[in-house]
Design an enzyme around this catalytic site. Structure first.
Site, short mmCIF file in Angstrom:
data_model
loop_
_atom_site.label_atom_id
_atom_site.label_comp_id
_atom_site.label_asym_id
_atom_site.label_seq_id
_atom_site.Cartn_x
_atom_site.Cartn_y
_atom_site.Cartn_z
N VAL A 179 0.86 -1.18 0.00
CA VAL A 179 0.00 0.00 0.00
C VAL A 179 0.90 1.23 0.00
O VAL A 179 1.78 1.36 0.83
CB VAL A 179 -0.93 0.00 1.23
CG1 VAL A 179 -1.78 1.26 1.27
CG2 VAL A 179 -1.81 -1.24 1.24
N LEU A 180 0.65 2.12 -0.95
CA LEU A 180 1.50 3.30 -1.10
C LEU A 180 0.86 4.59 -0.59
O LEU A 180 1.56 5.58 -0.41
CB LEU A 180 1.88 3.48 -2.58
CG LEU A 180 2.63 2.32 -3.23
CD1 LEU A 180 2.89 2.61 -4.69
CD2 LEU A 180 3.93 2.05 -2.48
N SER A 181 -0.46 4.58 -0.37
CA SER A 181 -1.11 5.81 0.06
C SER A 181 -2.08 5.52 1.20
O SER A 181 -2.35 4.36 1.52
CB SER A 181 -1.86 6.47 -1.10
OG SER A 181 -3.06 5.76 -1.35
N GLY A 182 -2.63 6.56 1.76
CA GLY A 182 -3.57 6.42 2.87
C GLY A 182 -5.02 6.50 2.45
O GLY A 182 -5.88 6.75 3.29
N SER A 183 -5.32 6.27 1.18
CA SER A 183 -6.70 6.43 0.71
C SER A 183 -7.67 5.41 1.30
O SER A 183 -8.87 5.62 1.26
CB SER A 183 -6.76 6.36 -0.82
OG SER A 183 -6.45 5.06 -1.27
#
Length: 179
Positions: free
Chosen positions: A48-52
């Protein structure tokens, strides 16, 4: 206590062998099919690369996706799909839309205020969230770096050396008792 330490050592070696074999298999899959996410028995791992998707998924988490038949995807499933920019995105299905006899999916990140701009076609879906490991991605990214790889190799070599020394000491004690 010795039995426990021996069990831990055997387990560690088995895990290293399993991880090594899996890594080789995944690398070969990536070489053969460069435009696909490699999988083992229908399961794919991604970082996971983002906090979306917070609070469910945070940046740095490792997720395990299970391949699914898109016809079985339903509202509230967390899916990974290729967007039109050919980037993998993991978001939740918020609704299904019928368009020209095809079911399309509206998606949204849990932390986002609005739905994604584009509807997702069934062929874009690569899998459904099966499990996630919080923050494991940070360790994996470190292991991919030069320093991480060297550190990992040093730890493995140290474990092997310690095992050899322990075996040598045990053999020495046994031969002293026999004489």
């Amino acid at each position: 206590m010795r039995r426990f330490i021996k069990w831990i050592g055997n387990f560690s070696v088995a895990m290293l062998v399993l991880i090594s074999a899996s890594s080789i298999y995944l690398i070969l899959q990536m070489k053969i099919h460069p435009n696909q996410v490699p999988s083992i028995f229908g399961y794919k791992t991604l970082l996971v690369l983002s906090g979306s998707m917070e609070p469910l998924l945070s940046a740095g988490d490792m997720i395990v996706m299970k391949e699914i038949d898109p016809a079985n995807a339903k509202v509230n499933d967390v899916i990974t799909f290729k967007n039109n920019a050919n980037t993998l995105v993991t978001h939740r299905i918020v609704s299904k839309v019928q368009s020209g006899g095809t079911t399309l999916f509206a998606t949204k990140g849990d932390a986002n205020n609005v739905e994604d701009n584009e509807l997702i076609a069934p062929k874009q879906i690569t899998g459904k969230l099966f499990f996630h490991f919080p923050k494991v991605g940070y360790a994996l990214n470190f292991l991919k770096s030069g320093k991480g790889l060297i550190s990992f190799m040093v730890v493995i070599i140290l474990f092997l050396i310690i095992g050899i020394i322990r075996k040598y000491i045990q053999d020495s004690k046994t031969s002293i008792k026999i004489q």
